[in-house]
Design an enzyme around this catalytic site. Structure first.
Site, short mmCIF file in Angstrom:
data_model
loop_
_atom_site.label_atom_id
_atom_site.label_comp_id
_atom_site.label_asym_id
_atom_site.label_seq_id
_atom_site.Cartn_x
_atom_site.Cartn_y
_atom_site.Cartn_z
N ALA A 133 0.84 -1.20 0.00
CA ALA A 133 0.00 0.00 0.00
C ALA A 133 0.88 1.25 0.00
O ALA A 133 1.95 1.29 0.62
CB ALA A 133 -0.91 -0.01 1.23
N GLU B 289 -8.90 -11.20 1.33
CA GLU B 289 -9.35 -10.85 2.68
C GLU B 289 -9.77 -9.39 2.65
O GLU B 289 -8.93 -8.50 2.49
CB GLU B 289 -8.27 -11.06 3.74
CG GLU B 289 -8.83 -10.82 5.15
CD GLU B 289 -7.77 -10.48 6.18
OE1 GLU B 289 -8.09 -9.67 7.08
OE2 GLU B 289 -6.66 -11.00 6.08
#
Length: 460
Positions: free
Chosen positions: A158, A230
């Site tokens: 990220a 997830e």
């Protein structure tokens, strides 16, 4: 100069780090190198792969003094908690310890005529797209077993935790893992989607938002690329009438507030039996009110800023909507609450499932608490959610917890604990939380494919 990925520090809004995103051509070349390197890596003895991966893990640990303040700068977790290396090492070590058994051939039968067995073979090239909230631990969940199983790995982290993949690659390469076997890549979303659509990878593991998961599925549509997803969560706790009240309050509120509530399996809603409700709320408010909000680089800080101001704005909006609809907020805003990334931890009562705060993912330091009369009511409310990651049950009765757990739509049932990932168990979810499973033996099964051998012997 290509597009620059920028990490804005939640501490003060300054730019902490930036890196240039790879062009599509450069990203394709990275995936091509990984594919070329994979057969040689898979041909190495299993123990050699295990040893190299664990040496890489140890090298990350040697960087911990630099990593801890970096994490505070990038995503706001207080330095007092010492980073993630404990869980990072625990997960990798467990996966290393079970690798030989998990990857062993499955013998089906052998006689004078036939030999039959099933092998577990690596997919090939695995893309790991990791989130910012626990950037090292979530990454190692897949990186370690994927490499041990014989895959090559590209890690895309990220932007909020821009330096984590770089740190991991540096450590693993220093330990002897070949550079083309484990690569850190800086990618824009569109480039990632193009690579998936063009079958650059054999398996993709993504941890992040529901919308991000949808984008992964859309990119992979028609390619038959395997996906592990997830996504969101709205994890409940249920305090039964025979619960240890002090332990339940300490653990559930800690699980709701730790890391500024930015935990995949953090507790976001709590249901308490009527006989304990008032006492539980009193304890919960006292615990939350005692947290010290502030600069995560200060050793006395318990709760730092949320990772980005837009995350805090969403949590504030959910709180304000709930209060406007009749909820009661129990914590007076703290002086450090600046209306930006620094957000007062909050306890809400008088909440209902008509409120977003009890149905949509908050991912912040807030929890709603509702009174229930019995197991049936608690189960109905716990299941009244589009998500299903974990549920935390508090009771002295093991059999009751098992019965209740069997009726809850979730991936993991906890009894008398919460917010913990046991690497011996499959980390998985249902509904909008996603699909697939990481860690445990099942994690290895998801990172490999079965290959059957039916061998007829030549007889004379």
């Amino acid at each position: 100069m290509g597009h620059m990925l920028k990490c804005i520090s939640p501490i003060d809004g300054s730019m902490f780090a930036q890196r240039e995103a790879l062009s599509l051509d450069a990203a394709t070349q990275a995936a091509t190198r990984a594919r070329a390197a994979q057969p040689g890596w898979a041909a190495r003895p299993l123990q050699e792969r295990i040893d190299l991966v664990m040496a890489g893990v140890a090298a990350v640990g040697e960087m911990n003094d630099q990593i801890v303040p970096e994490l505070a700068q990038m995503m706001g977790r207080p330095v007092r908690y010492g980073g993630e290396f404990g869980g990072f090492e625990e997960r990798a070590s467990h996966m290393a310890s079970i690798a030989r058994e998990a990857l062993a051939d499955i013998a089906v039968g052998e006689d004078s005529v036939f030999k039959r067995y099933i092998k577990r073979v690596p997919h090939g090239v695995v893309l790991v797209v990791a989130p910012w909230n626990y950037p090292y631990m979530t990454a190692i969940n897949t990186v370690a077993p994927a490499l041990i199983a014989g895959n090559t790995v590209l890690l895309k982290h990220a932007t909020q935790t821009l330096l984590v993949g770089e740190r991991m690659a540096q450590a693993f390469h220093h330990a002897g893992v070949p550079e083309d076997v484990f690569q850190n890549v800086f990618l824009e979303h569109d480039t990632t989607s193009r690579l998936i659509a063009e079958r650059a990878f054999n398996f993709v593991n993504f941890t992040g938002s529901v919308n991000g998961g949808r984008a992964m599925e859309q990119a992979a549509a028609g390619t038959f690329t395997g996906l592990g997803l997830e996504l969101g969560g709205k994890d409940p706790g249920y305090v039964m009438e025979d619960a240890d009240l002090d332990a339940a309050a300490d653990t559930l509120i800690g699980a709701a507030m730790f890391n500024s509530g930015q935990c995949c399996c953090g507790i976001e809603r709590i249901y308490v039996h009527a006989s304990l409700f008032d006492a539980f709320v009193e304890k919960a408010v006292a615990i939350a009110d005692a947290y010290r909000l502030g600069n995560p680089l200060a050793p006395e800080t318990d709760i730092g800023p949320m990772a980005h101001i837009r995350f805090a704005e969403e949590v504030r909006a959910q709180i304000n909507e709930a209060v406007a609809a009749g909820a009661k907020a129990h914590i007076t805003p703290k002086p450090e609450d600046d209306g930006g990334a620094y957000l007062t931890p909050q306890i809400l009562t008088n909440v209902t499932h008509d409120m977003r705060i009890m149905r949509e993912e908050s991912f912040g330091p807030v929890v709603g608490i509702m009174q229930v009369d019995d197991d049936d009511e608690a189960i109905r409310l716990m299941n009244d959610s589009p998500f299903g990651l974990t549920a935390s049950l508090w009771t002295a009765d093991l059999a009751r917890a098992q019965r209740v757990g069997d009726r809850i739509e979730t991936g993991t049932i906890f009894m008398n604990r919460a917010d913990y990932l046991d690497p011996g168990l499959c980390w998985t979810g249902c509904k909008d939380t996603g699909r697939g499973g990481g860690l445990s033996v099942i994690g290895y099964h998801n990172l490999t494919r079965p290959k059957s051998y039916h061998l007829k012997k030549v007889t004379t």
